[in-house]
Design a protein around this motif. Structure first.
Motif, PDB file in Angstrom:
ATOM      1  N   SER A  84       1.055  -1.088  -0.003  1.00 33.83           N
ATOM      2  CA  SER A  84       0.150   0.259   0.003  1.00 33.83           C
ATOM      3  C   SER A  84       0.815   1.164   0.317  1.00 33.83           C
ATOM      4  CB  SER A  84      -0.883   0.544   1.187  1.00 33.83           C
ATOM      5  OG  SER A  84      -0.446  -0.064   2.470  1.00 33.83           O
ATOM      6  N   SER A  85       0.199   2.099  -0.423  1.00 38.93           N
ATOM      7  CA  SER A  85       1.188   3.839  -0.378  1.00 38.93           C
ATOM      8  C   SER A  85       2.120   4.182   0.939  1.00 38.93           C
ATOM      9  CB  SER A  85      -0.231   4.792  -1.049  1.00 38.93           C
ATOM     10  OG  SER A  85       0.064   4.376  -2.387  1.00 38.93           O
ATOM     11  N   ALA A  86       1.159   3.623   1.840  1.00 40.08           N
ATOM     12  CA  ALA A  86       1.089   3.863   3.545  1.00 40.08           C
ATOM     13  C   ALA A  86       2.197   2.873   3.697  1.00 40.08           C
ATOM     14  CB  ALA A  86       0.190   3.577   4.371  1.00 40.08           C
ATOM     15  N   THR A  87       2.255   1.576   3.584  1.00 40.72           N
ATOM     16  CA  THR A  87       3.527   0.945   3.853  1.00 40.72           C
ATOM     17  C   THR A  87       4.935   1.655   3.056  1.00 40.72           C
ATOM     18  OG1 THR A  87       2.291  -0.634   4.317  1.00 40.72           O
ATOM     19  CG2 THR A  87       4.314  -1.443   3.343  1.00 40.72           C
ATOM     20  N   LYS A  89       5.311   4.335   2.099  1.00 35.02           N
ATOM     21  CA  LYS A  89       5.547   5.759   2.828  1.00 35.02           C
ATOM     22  C   LYS A  89       6.830   5.090   3.849  1.00 35.02           C
ATOM     23  CE  LYS A  89       3.642   9.919   4.784  1.00 35.02           C
ATOM     24  NZ  LYS A  89       4.608  11.335   3.653  1.00 35.02           N
ATOM     25  N   TYR A  90       6.396   4.307   4.424  1.00 31.19           N
ATOM     26  CA  TYR A  90       7.356   4.004   6.086  1.00 31.19           C
ATOM     27  C   TYR A  90       8.159   3.646   5.529  1.00 31.19           C
ATOM     28  CZ  TYR A  90       7.701   0.650  10.020  1.00 31.19           C
ATOM     29  OH  TYR A  90       8.014   0.450  10.999  1.00 31.19           O
ATOM     30  N   ARG A 121       0.051   9.366   0.799  1.00 31.51           N
ATOM     31  CA  ARG A 121      -1.302   8.059   0.985  1.00 31.51           C
ATOM     32  C   ARG A 121      -2.720   7.616   0.279  1.00 31.51           C
ATOM     33  NH1 ARG A 121       0.106   6.446   7.370  1.00 31.51           N
ATOM     34  NH2 ARG A 121       1.630   7.407   7.589  1.00 31.51           N
TER      35      ARG A 121
END
Length: 322
Positions: A84-87, A89-90, A121
């Motif tokens: 995912s985009s959140a991952t 970004k992480y 995100r």
């Protein structure tokens, strides 16, 4: 004299170890290692033989591009879905911050972090839990046995108090004030402490679990596994996964319970500033997102979302105002 990457990251992590929490240091160490492994594959040499001046913002761009093509890992290896985009970004944010730090410490002449675009995100609406879904979840927590009580407490600490999942299994008995009706959350995200009121129905169940069902052992954590040891993230995550499979609520993840609490708080008349205190947010801009979501749900005409008890809400507001 320019620094090689190994020396540079050691200097960076040494500073983090002085002023940051252990989990923050671990976050930077692991994610910078992933980036360095990528560089070693691309350049064909070790990070000891690479200088910080050799790294360009395009290396970061191609690293992010590779991350976007990677597949999620499951218990059986590589899964079907992409990260995912959140991952992404992480994984990517620590790289950008590291090179910004190198420039600020004057190890780099050029601030290449300015050309490293932050990963955005996905802006998706996460639908909170409905009343019938909470009922179904509770039915899978047997309140006549220790594991069922433990699972119920863990879920409702997130759902009715807004705790993060890590805060549930790190909560200690001495930080539960039954006589005063509140929890003292210590050493949470960004090393912050906060006070969270404890709902009456959850207080009675926690008291029952701690003093009648919980095993007497050396550790003083509220939640424990069947052996009496300190409960862990993996254990908590597995409980949520099993309940998700049993109830068929596919969108259920750890954060959904805390998300439901926050949305419910606003839907029931709570203000965003107080919610930020309860959630332990350092940036009220993050909390403001729940106001938008609550208004969206009102437009949907849904009245069967899980709601914070109004008596409890009044007590929350009175506590925060006074």
């Amino acid at each position: 004299m320019t620094l090689d990457l190994d020396k540079a990251v050691n200097l960076f992590l040494n500073e983090k170890e002085c002023f940051s929490a252990d989990k923050t240091v671990k976050y930077y160490r692991e994610n910078l290692r992933y980036f360095f492994e990528y560089l070693q594959r691309e350049y064909g040499k070790s990070t000891h033989d690479m200088t910080i001046d050799e790294i360009k913002h395009t290396d970061y761009n191609f690293y992010v591009k590779e991350l976007r093509t990677r597949k999620k890992l499951s218990g059986r290896g590589e899964g079907k879905d992409k990260l995912s985009s959140a991952t992404v970004k992480y994984y990517a944010d620590p790289v950008k911050f590291f090179f910004k730090w190198l420039y600020e410490q004057e190890y780099l002449e050029a601030n290449i972090s300015r050309k490293m675009k932050a990963v955005s995100r996905d802006k998706k609406i996460l639908v909170p839990l409905f009343l019938d879904e909470i009922k179904s979840i509770d039915e899978h927590c047997n309140l006549k046995c220790s594991t069922g009580l433990r699972n119920y407490i863990m879920i409702h600490l997130m759902l009715d108090c807004g705790l993060r999942i890590s805060e549930t299994y790190n909560l200690k008995i001495q930080d539960v004030y039954f006589d005063k009706g509140f929890l003292h959350i210590k050493d949470s995200k960004h090393n912050k402490d906060r006070i969270v009121p404890l709902p009456s129905h959850l207080k009675s169940i926690m008291y029952k679990y701690i003093y009648l069902y919980r095993k007497h052992c050396d550790n003083d954590y509220v939640l424990q596994n069947i052996s009496g040891d300190h409960y862990t993230y993996e254990g908590a995550k597995n409980v949520v996964r099993r309940i998700r499979l049993k109830t068929g609520i596919d969108r259920m993840k750890n954060h959904l319970f805390r998300h439901t609490f926050a949305t419910s708080y606003v839907l029931c008349g709570g203000d965003v500033a107080s919610l930020a205190v309860l959630l332990g947010h350092s940036d009220i801009g993050i909390t403001n997102g729940y106001l938008h979501l609550a208004n969206t749900y009102k437009l949907m005409g849904k009245d069967n979302f899980y709601k914070v008890d109004r008596v409890y809400l009044k007590r929350l507001n009175d506590t925060l105002v006074t």
